[in-house]
Design a protein around this motif. Structure first.
Motif, PDB file in Angstrom:
ATOM      1  N   TYR B 111       0.924  -1.237  -0.064  1.00 24.30           N
ATOM      2  CA  TYR B 111       0.116  -0.038   0.062  1.00 24.30           C
ATOM      3  C   TYR B 111       0.812   1.375  -0.019  1.00 24.30           C
ATOM      4  O   TYR B 111       0.766   2.242  -0.648  1.00 24.30           O
ATOM      5  CB  TYR B 111      -0.835  -0.050   1.181  1.00 24.30           C
ATOM      6  CG  TYR B 111      -2.109  -0.876   1.127  1.00 24.30           C
ATOM      7  CD1 TYR B 111      -3.364  -0.337   0.334  1.00 24.30           C
ATOM      8  CD2 TYR B 111      -2.334  -2.176   2.031  1.00 24.30           C
ATOM      9  CE1 TYR B 111      -4.412  -1.191   0.364  1.00 24.30           C
ATOM     10  CE2 TYR B 111      -3.388  -2.797   1.553  1.00 24.30           C
ATOM     11  CZ  TYR B 111      -4.432  -2.416   1.034  1.00 24.30           C
ATOM     12  OH  TYR B 111      -5.729  -3.005   0.842  1.00 24.30           O
ATOM     13  N   LYS B 509      -6.056  -2.948  13.598  1.00 22.76           N
ATOM     14  CA  LYS B 509      -6.372  -1.467  13.364  1.00 22.76           C
ATOM     15  C   LYS B 509      -5.948  -1.341  12.004  1.00 22.76           C
ATOM     16  O   LYS B 509      -6.585  -0.562  11.162  1.00 22.76           O
ATOM     17  CB  LYS B 509      -5.667  -0.791  14.655  1.00 22.76           C
ATOM     18  CG  LYS B 509      -6.567   0.602  14.694  1.00 22.76           C
ATOM     19  CD  LYS B 509      -7.664   0.407  15.607  1.00 22.76           C
ATOM     20  CE  LYS B 509      -8.777   1.705  15.254  1.00 22.76           C
ATOM     21  NZ  LYS B 509     -10.109   1.437  15.530  1.00 22.76           N
ATOM     22  N   TYR B 511      -5.396  -3.116   9.603  1.00 18.97           N
ATOM     23  CA  TYR B 511      -6.241  -3.656   8.784  1.00 18.97           C
ATOM     24  C   TYR B 511      -7.510  -3.018   8.291  1.00 18.97           C
ATOM     25  O   TYR B 511      -8.020  -2.822   7.158  1.00 18.97           O
ATOM     26  CB  TYR B 511      -6.569  -5.247   9.075  1.00 18.97           C
ATOM     27  CG  TYR B 511      -7.772  -5.644   8.523  1.00 18.97           C
ATOM     28  CD1 TYR B 511      -7.458  -6.246   7.213  1.00 18.97           C
ATOM     29  CD2 TYR B 511      -9.026  -5.822   9.133  1.00 18.97           C
ATOM     30  CE1 TYR B 511      -8.887  -6.790   6.373  1.00 18.97           C
ATOM     31  CE2 TYR B 511     -10.173  -6.384   8.372  1.00 18.97           C
ATOM     32  CZ  TYR B 511      -9.964  -6.770   7.177  1.00 18.97           C
ATOM     33  OH  TYR B 511     -11.039  -7.393   6.478  1.00 18.97           O
ATOM     34  N   GLN B 512      -8.319  -2.712   9.495  1.00 17.93           N
ATOM     35  CA  GLN B 512      -9.346  -1.798   9.434  1.00 17.93           C
ATOM     36  C   GLN B 512      -9.343  -0.727   8.422  1.00 17.93           C
ATOM     37  O   GLN B 512     -10.038  -0.499   7.618  1.00 17.93           O
ATOM     38  CB  GLN B 512      -9.871  -1.361  10.622  1.00 17.93           C
ATOM     39  CG  GLN B 512     -10.261  -2.566  11.696  1.00 17.93           C
ATOM     40  CD  GLN B 512     -10.608  -1.861  13.171  1.00 17.93           C
ATOM     41  OE1 GLN B 512     -10.764  -0.749  13.254  1.00 17.93           O
ATOM     42  NE2 GLN B 512     -10.428  -2.712  14.073  1.00 17.93           N
ATOM     43  N   TYR B 513      -8.430   0.119   8.606  1.00 17.16           N
ATOM     44  CA  TYR B 513      -8.208   1.275   7.924  1.00 17.16           C
ATOM     45  C   TYR B 513      -7.832   0.670   6.512  1.00 17.16           C
ATOM     46  O   TYR B 513      -8.429   1.423   5.457  1.00 17.16           O
ATOM     47  CB  TYR B 513      -7.075   2.139   8.511  1.00 17.16           C
ATOM     48  CG  TYR B 513      -7.540   2.810   9.693  1.00 17.16           C
ATOM     49  CD1 TYR B 513      -8.389   3.630   9.901  1.00 17.16           C
ATOM     50  CD2 TYR B 513      -6.794   2.503  10.886  1.00 17.16           C
ATOM     51  CE1 TYR B 513      -9.190   4.304  10.879  1.00 17.16           C
ATOM     52  CE2 TYR B 513      -7.211   3.333  11.956  1.00 17.16           C
ATOM     53  CZ  TYR B 513      -8.204   4.068  11.957  1.00 17.16           C
ATOM     54  OH  TYR B 513      -8.727   4.668  13.049  1.00 17.16           O
ATOM     55  N   ALA B 514      -6.873  -0.171   6.238  1.00 21.08           N
ATOM     56  CA  ALA B 514      -6.461  -0.220   4.816  1.00 21.08           C
ATOM     57  C   ALA B 514      -7.654  -1.004   4.062  1.00 21.08           C
ATOM     58  O   ALA B 514      -7.645  -0.760   2.908  1.00 21.08           O
ATOM     59  CB  ALA B 514      -5.097  -1.190   4.934  1.00 21.08           C
ATOM     60  N   ASN B 515      -8.326  -1.737   4.834  1.00 26.06           N
ATOM     61  CA  ASN B 515      -9.556  -2.546   4.078  1.00 26.06           C
ATOM     62  C   ASN B 515     -10.476  -1.513   3.588  1.00 26.06           C
ATOM     63  O   ASN B 515     -11.238  -1.559   2.660  1.00 26.06           O
ATOM     64  CB  ASN B 515      -9.894  -3.585   5.112  1.00 26.06           C
ATOM     65  CG  ASN B 515     -10.883  -4.623   4.174  1.00 26.06           C
ATOM     66  OD1 ASN B 515     -10.578  -5.050   3.190  1.00 26.06           O
ATOM     67  ND2 ASN B 515     -12.211  -4.678   5.082  1.00 26.06           N
ATOM     68  N   ASP B 516     -10.613  -0.653   4.514  1.00 28.74           N
ATOM     69  CA  ASP B 516     -11.720   0.384   4.122  1.00 28.74           C
ATOM     70  C   ASP B 516     -11.093   1.600   3.231  1.00 28.74           C
ATOM     71  O   ASP B 516     -11.707   2.568   3.024  1.00 28.74           O
ATOM     72  CB  ASP B 516     -12.214   1.182   5.378  1.00 28.74           C
ATOM     73  CG  ASP B 516     -12.995   0.070   6.055  1.00 28.74           C
ATOM     74  OD1 ASP B 516     -13.611  -0.869   5.536  1.00 28.74           O
ATOM     75  OD2 ASP B 516     -13.152   0.275   7.400  1.00 28.74           O
ATOM     76  N   GLU B 517      -9.681   1.440   2.462  1.00 28.10           N
ATOM     77  CA  GLU B 517      -9.373   2.241   1.497  1.00 28.10           C
ATOM     78  C   GLU B 517      -8.871   3.539   2.170  1.00 28.10           C
ATOM     79  O   GLU B 517      -8.956   4.616   1.870  1.00 28.10           O
ATOM     80  CB  GLU B 517     -10.209   2.454   0.195  1.00 28.10           C
ATOM     81  CG  GLU B 517     -10.476   0.999  -0.302  1.00 28.10           C
ATOM     82  CD  GLU B 517     -11.157   1.184  -1.793  1.00 28.10           C
ATOM     83  OE1 GLU B 517     -11.058   2.273  -2.342  1.00 28.10           O
ATOM     84  OE2 GLU B 517     -11.200  -0.148  -2.056  1.00 28.10           O
ATOM     85  N   MET B 518      -8.464   3.486   3.454  1.00 21.66           N
ATOM     86  CA  MET B 518      -8.040   4.624   4.262  1.00 21.66           C
ATOM     87  C   MET B 518      -6.607   4.185   4.649  1.00 21.66           C
ATOM     88  O   MET B 518      -6.254   4.160   5.790  1.00 21.66           O
ATOM     89  CB  MET B 518      -9.092   4.809   5.588  1.00 21.66           C
ATOM     90  CG  MET B 518     -10.206   5.035   4.987  1.00 21.66           C
ATOM     91  SD  MET B 518     -11.464   4.993   6.444  1.00 21.66           S
ATOM     92  CE  MET B 518     -11.220   6.314   7.490  1.00 21.66           C
ATOM     93  N   ARG B 520      -3.976   6.057   4.460  1.00 21.34           N
ATOM     94  CA  ARG B 520      -3.312   7.253   5.239  1.00 21.34           C
ATOM     95  C   ARG B 520      -3.514   7.024   6.914  1.00 21.34           C
ATOM     96  O   ARG B 520      -2.728   7.206   7.425  1.00 21.34           O
ATOM     97  CB  ARG B 520      -3.817   8.223   4.875  1.00 21.34           C
ATOM     98  CG  ARG B 520      -3.398   8.703   3.485  1.00 21.34           C
ATOM     99  CD  ARG B 520      -3.868   9.990   2.978  1.00 21.34           C
ATOM    100  NE  ARG B 520      -3.256  10.343   1.526  1.00 21.34           N
ATOM    101  CZ  ARG B 520      -3.804   9.560   0.731  1.00 21.34           C
ATOM    102  NH1 ARG B 520      -4.630   8.472   0.730  1.00 21.34           N
ATOM    103  NH2 ARG B 520      -3.117   9.803  -0.750  1.00 21.34           N
ATOM    104  N   GLU B 521      -4.716   6.821   7.239  1.00 19.19           N
ATOM    105  CA  GLU B 521      -5.121   6.624   8.554  1.00 19.19           C
ATOM    106  C   GLU B 521      -4.518   5.386   9.153  1.00 19.19           C
ATOM    107  O   GLU B 521      -4.257   5.253  10.517  1.00 19.19           O
ATOM    108  CB  GLU B 521      -6.674   6.414   8.532  1.00 19.19           C
ATOM    109  CG  GLU B 521      -7.317   7.887   8.544  1.00 19.19           C
ATOM    110  CD  GLU B 521      -7.629   8.439   7.259  1.00 19.19           C
ATOM    111  OE1 GLU B 521      -7.310   7.785   6.031  1.00 19.19           O
ATOM    112  OE2 GLU B 521      -8.039   9.641   6.974  1.00 19.19           O
TER     113      GLU B 521
END
Lengths: 362, 549
Positions: B111, B509, B511-518, B520-521
């Motif tokens: 990513y 955590k 994973y949650q952001y990356a999976n939701d296409e975030m 940067r977060e």
């Protein structure tokens, strides 16, 4: 002496395994949220509802807190991928601690229902707040937020008047212009499943074949990457979900914001079957041990107040017709949606996957 | 007296063999109900899979595995050689710095690199805005088989590097120095001395790299590269067909065993353990001028690609997003991550030692089988293991229910399977191979003469183990411990599936952001993982260093 040493070894192992058990007990029980504790309290004492979800937005957690503040019921959460959560539910069988399952796709809820993991909920509140096509005919699951799978286009190179239907995307005039992610993604699978439901398998297969022929590149990346590729000029059109586009326009990175602004949203099939939509939805598990709390929680999420926050925080559309979408979404205009029951998406999912494989959509 | 001696001897022998066999059975049990599926008759989906998926997936997988394997070995061994045999500017930093790429999970790297190189990335934005240069996207597109090979190589080569370096530093002094005295050029020494003697270490490291690549789902899925593991997931979740997907896993398992067997056969009876009792560090040659510069630049470039560049990108993103995620309770995430990782790593170290010691003492078939079976968990995709572990623990809970009731009359049925014990157990299955590999290499290096001498002088196996073996292979144990620790902190599918309610770790955590296409977060939790991993790598490197002196 020798015997002693082997005893030491064995006791060391024993201590470590004890530590493992103690570790979990203390860490889980430490904040009073431990499953051991909640189980023993399920009869009286602390009120809980246990949730398996594949929505992971930080803003959802605020909703859980709001629910706890309102009702005193604590929300315990396991997050994961929907497919894997369903598999876990299946394997835990009647002993599961989960009361509710939330997935970001109706097809997955359908699968959970088919596997016999859910039960019907008879709630006037839910029926009144959620339109019929966004919930299961047998009331085993209910949609909570809606997203549309739309066409995002380059404002420089494409006029909206050139766009019309999903079918039009297979027209040779778009050869080398279309960007879309891989078929292993559930959003594409549900899109194709909706076509099978509406137009039949043959049509769906030709459509998939036509898209493969018009692809600007082999599928790669996620939805946001497709939009970026349009801005970069790798293609002119991207098939993507509305909330990813909303997020791009609100990105923390000024450069992403800028490219978001160079793109436009188009809702296809407005004169035909309507734009493809899907939901995040919720179902009550068959073996739920906190049924009352669980239903209370479902009704809470469908309520106007929760709907507003639920949908707005992630640029999704509310299911509750009394709640207006966020300003950004309203600015894209109203649109007509496909009018099929979303459980069809699950029913036809594996058929869609097979079609993708057959036409070579990676 | 004599009788007591025999009894003690048998006790010692038994406790090792019995423990090993118990451990291996525990490892296998959760996977059994999965493996049973292999023997079921193929269904109609299987025909579909064979017709449309297998060929391309096998080709891509082979491409990924062979090239990543090759490049990781080239990178790993050349760096190990430079660092072990030569002195050059930055060497003492790079010596441990080159392990740091392991701190970055490959899917985060994927990513991050894509974010860096794509149209809105720093490089293209800068060129566009400052110089109005528009790059052709074709040439900056990382998302391909080649890109995946790059990512895997850059972030997995340290497996080869650490094991080989450790071996060279301590094992090859006399060989290398003799070759020097005999007038061999550095290149000749590298090709004809270093490569052959460190083969066991290289193969050990490379097999970890290969297993990791076979198992990866994050990178290949994001890059749209269809491999065996994407086929497994697609079959399972897309077609909803667990049986066929497990058949695919089993095929994968067979391939893995094939590779490992081949390695054993190729190595034959040769043992590369020490022939003299004196462990002597190699005297390093100081490089000068152009050679020194070249060595520094080469090593630093790899360090830059594998650690520094993604780190800087993540830091940049962290500045853009920290306001959005201030509400996240990072203290708790860190605590959870450390707790599970440390506990599981410690258990793995013990289990690996027991099985490796048993396998070494006992060259029988059983000993060898135990050793080879440790790799089972590492070769099955995490999500598949997770399901096996759940079934196992639910059964366990059902059988222990009477006992729970005894302690607490209101007890629910699922106690162990809703506790961290299940997650930690799964970690042990999954990562035992890494700890075992390190320990086994350590034992191989030490050889058997000290063990034999000690036994001859009347010490029991267990006594020898604590007094001699553990001390001699301490660096190997420690390096195994770090590798496992760092791996567990990065681990995803098991953690996602098996954790108790409300139990988040840094990786979940991210994973949650990356999976939701975030993505940067995701930078801040990623940075914390990298920081903790880097600190442990540094700290343990110190320990290993001290062990050498």
């Amino acid at each position: 002496m020798k015997g002693k040493l082997s005893k030491i070894l064995i006791s060391l192992l024993f201590v470590i395994s004890l530590a493992a058990l103690a570790g979990c007990a203390s860490s889980v029980g430490g904040d009073g949220t431990g499953s051991n504790k909640q189980q023993s309290n399920a009869g009286g004492g602390e009120q809980v509802v246990n949730l398996y979800t594949d929505r992971h937005y930080d803003t959802d957690e605020e909703l859980y807190k709001a629910f706890t503040a309102e009702t005193g019921v604590k929300v315990n959460v396991v997050k994961g991928k929907s497919d894997e959560l369903i598999e876990r539910l299946k394997r835990e069988g009647k002993d599961t601690e989960a009361d509710l399952l939330i997935t970001a796709d109706a097809g997955r809820l359908y699968r959970a229902k088919e596997e016999g993991l859910l039960q019907a909920v008879d709630s006037a509140t839910l029926k009144n707040s959620i339109p019929e096509n966004l919930r299961d005919p047998d009331n085993q699951w209910f949609g909570l937020t809606v997203r549309a799978r739309v066409i995002v286009y380059s404002k420089d190179r494409v006029k909206p008047s050139e766009l019309s239907t999903y079918e039009d995307l297979t027209n040779p005039k778009w050869k080398g212009k279309i960007l879309v992610r891989s078929s292993s993604n559930i959003y594409n699978q549900s899109l194709l499943a909706s076509f099978i439901a509406i137009k039949g398998e043959e049509w769906a297969k030709n459509w998939a074949k036509g898209i493969v022929a018009n692809m600007a590149r082999e599928p790669e990346g996620n939805d946001t990457d497709q939009a970026i590729a349009v801005a970069a000029g790798q293609g002119d059109l991207a098939i993507m979900n509305t909330y990813y586009f909303g997020r791009l326009l609100n990105s923390s990175d000024p450069e992403q914001k800028k490219i978001g602004e160079s793109l436009g949203v188009f809702f296809p099939d407005q004169d035909g079957a309507g734009t493809h939509i899907n939901v995040s939805g919720i179902g009550l598990t068959k073996e739920s041990k906190n049924k009352e709390n669980a239903i209370k929680f479902m009704e809470f999420l469908a309520s106007e107040k929760a709907q507003k926050q639920f949908a707005e925080s992630n640029f999704e559309y509310p299911v509750n017709p009394n709640v207006e979408p966020a300003e950004l979404l309203k600015s894209w205009g109203e649109f007509k949606t496909q009018n099929i029951n979303l459980s069809k998406l699950g029913e036809l999912n594996s058929q869609a996957v097979k079609i993708f494989d057959e036409v070579g959509w990676k | 007296m004599f009788v007591i001696k025999i009894r003690q001897f048998r006790l010692a022998l038994n406790s090792w063999s019995v423990l090993s066999i118990v451990f291996v059975i525990l490892l296998l049990l959760p996977n059994l109900n999965i493996l049973i599926n292999v023997f079921k008759a193929p269904n109609e989906n299987w025909i579909h899979i064979k017709r449309f998926l297998l060929q391309e997936y096998v080709t891509n997988t082979l491409l990924l595995v062979s090239f990543t394997g090759l490049f990781s070995v080239l990178c790993g061994i050349s760096l190990a050689w430079l660092v072990a045999v030569y002195d050059f500017p930055l060497r003492s930093f790079l010596k441990w710095g080159l392990i740091l790429p392991l701190a970055i999970p490959p899917y985060i790297a994927a990513y991050t690199y894509n974010g860096l190189l794509n149209y809105t990335g720093v490089i293209q934005t800068f060129l566009r805005n400052e110089f109005n240069i528009h790059l052709n996207q074709k040439y900056v597109d990382l998302m391909s088989v080649e890109g995946a090979i790059f990512i895997f190589t850059m972030f997995l080569f340290p497996y080869v590097y650490t094991i080989t370096r450790d071996f060279l530093e301590k094992q090859s002094a006399s060989l290398i120095e003799n070759a020097r005295v005999l007038g061999r050029s550095p290149m000749e020494i590298f090709l004809f001395v270093i490569l052959p003697v460190s083969r066991a270490a290289i193969v050990g490291g490379a097999s970890l790299v290969i297993l990791e690549v076979l198992n990866d789902y994050g990178v290949v899925q994001y890059f749209g590269v269809t491999t065996f593991s994407t086929a497994i997931f697609k079959t399972w979740f897309g077609l909803g067909d667990v049986e066929s997907s497990i058949k695919l896993s089993a095929l994968l398992l067979l391939v893995v065993f094939g590779v490992l067997l081949l390695e054993r056969v190729l190595r034959g009876r040769r043992k590369y353990s020490y022939t003299t009792a004196k462990v002597r560090p190699i005297s390093r040659i100081r490089l000068k001028g152009a050679k020194a510069a070249l060595a520094s630049v080469y090593s630093f470039a790899i360090f830059g690609l594998g650690f520094l560049i993604p780190l800087l990108q993540l830091i940049h993103w962290a500045f853009l997003t920290y306001k959005n995620i201030l509400s996240v309770d990072f203290g708790r995430l860190i605590l959870n991550t450390l707790l599970t990782a440390l506990l599981a790593s410690a258990i793995i170290a013990v289990v690996a030692l027991v099985i490796a010691n048993y396998g070494r003492m006992n060259e029988s078939f059983a000993g060898k089988i135990c050793a080879r079976l440790t790799v089972v968990g590492y070769s099955i995709p995490g999500a598949v293991i997770a399901i096996g572990v759940i079934v196992f623990f639910v059964a366990l809970d059902n059988n222990l229910f009477w006992f729970y009731r005894l302690i607490n009359p209101d007890s629910a049925k699922l106690v162990l399977s809703t506790s961290l014990a299940m997650l930690i157990f799964a970690y042990v299955i999954r990562f035992l191979a890494i700890g075992f590999n390190a320990v086994e290499t350590g034992f191989e290096k030490v050889g058997k003469r000290f063990f034999e001498a000690s036994r001859m002088l009347g010490m029991s196996v267990t006594e020898t183990f604590f007094k001699i073996d553990v001390k001699m292979i301490r660096p190997a144990i420690v390096s195994g411990f770090i590798l496992v620790l760092v791996d567990i902190m990065k681990e995803l599918p098991l953690t996602l599936l098996l954790r108790p309610f409300n139990y988040d770790t840094l990786a979940t955590k991210v994973y949650q952001y990356a999976n939701d296409e975030m993505i940067r977060e995701a930078s801040i939790p990623s940075l914390i993982i990298i920081f903790i991993s880097a600190v442990s790598i540094y700290f343990f490197n110190q320990v290993v260093d001290r062990g050498e002196r």
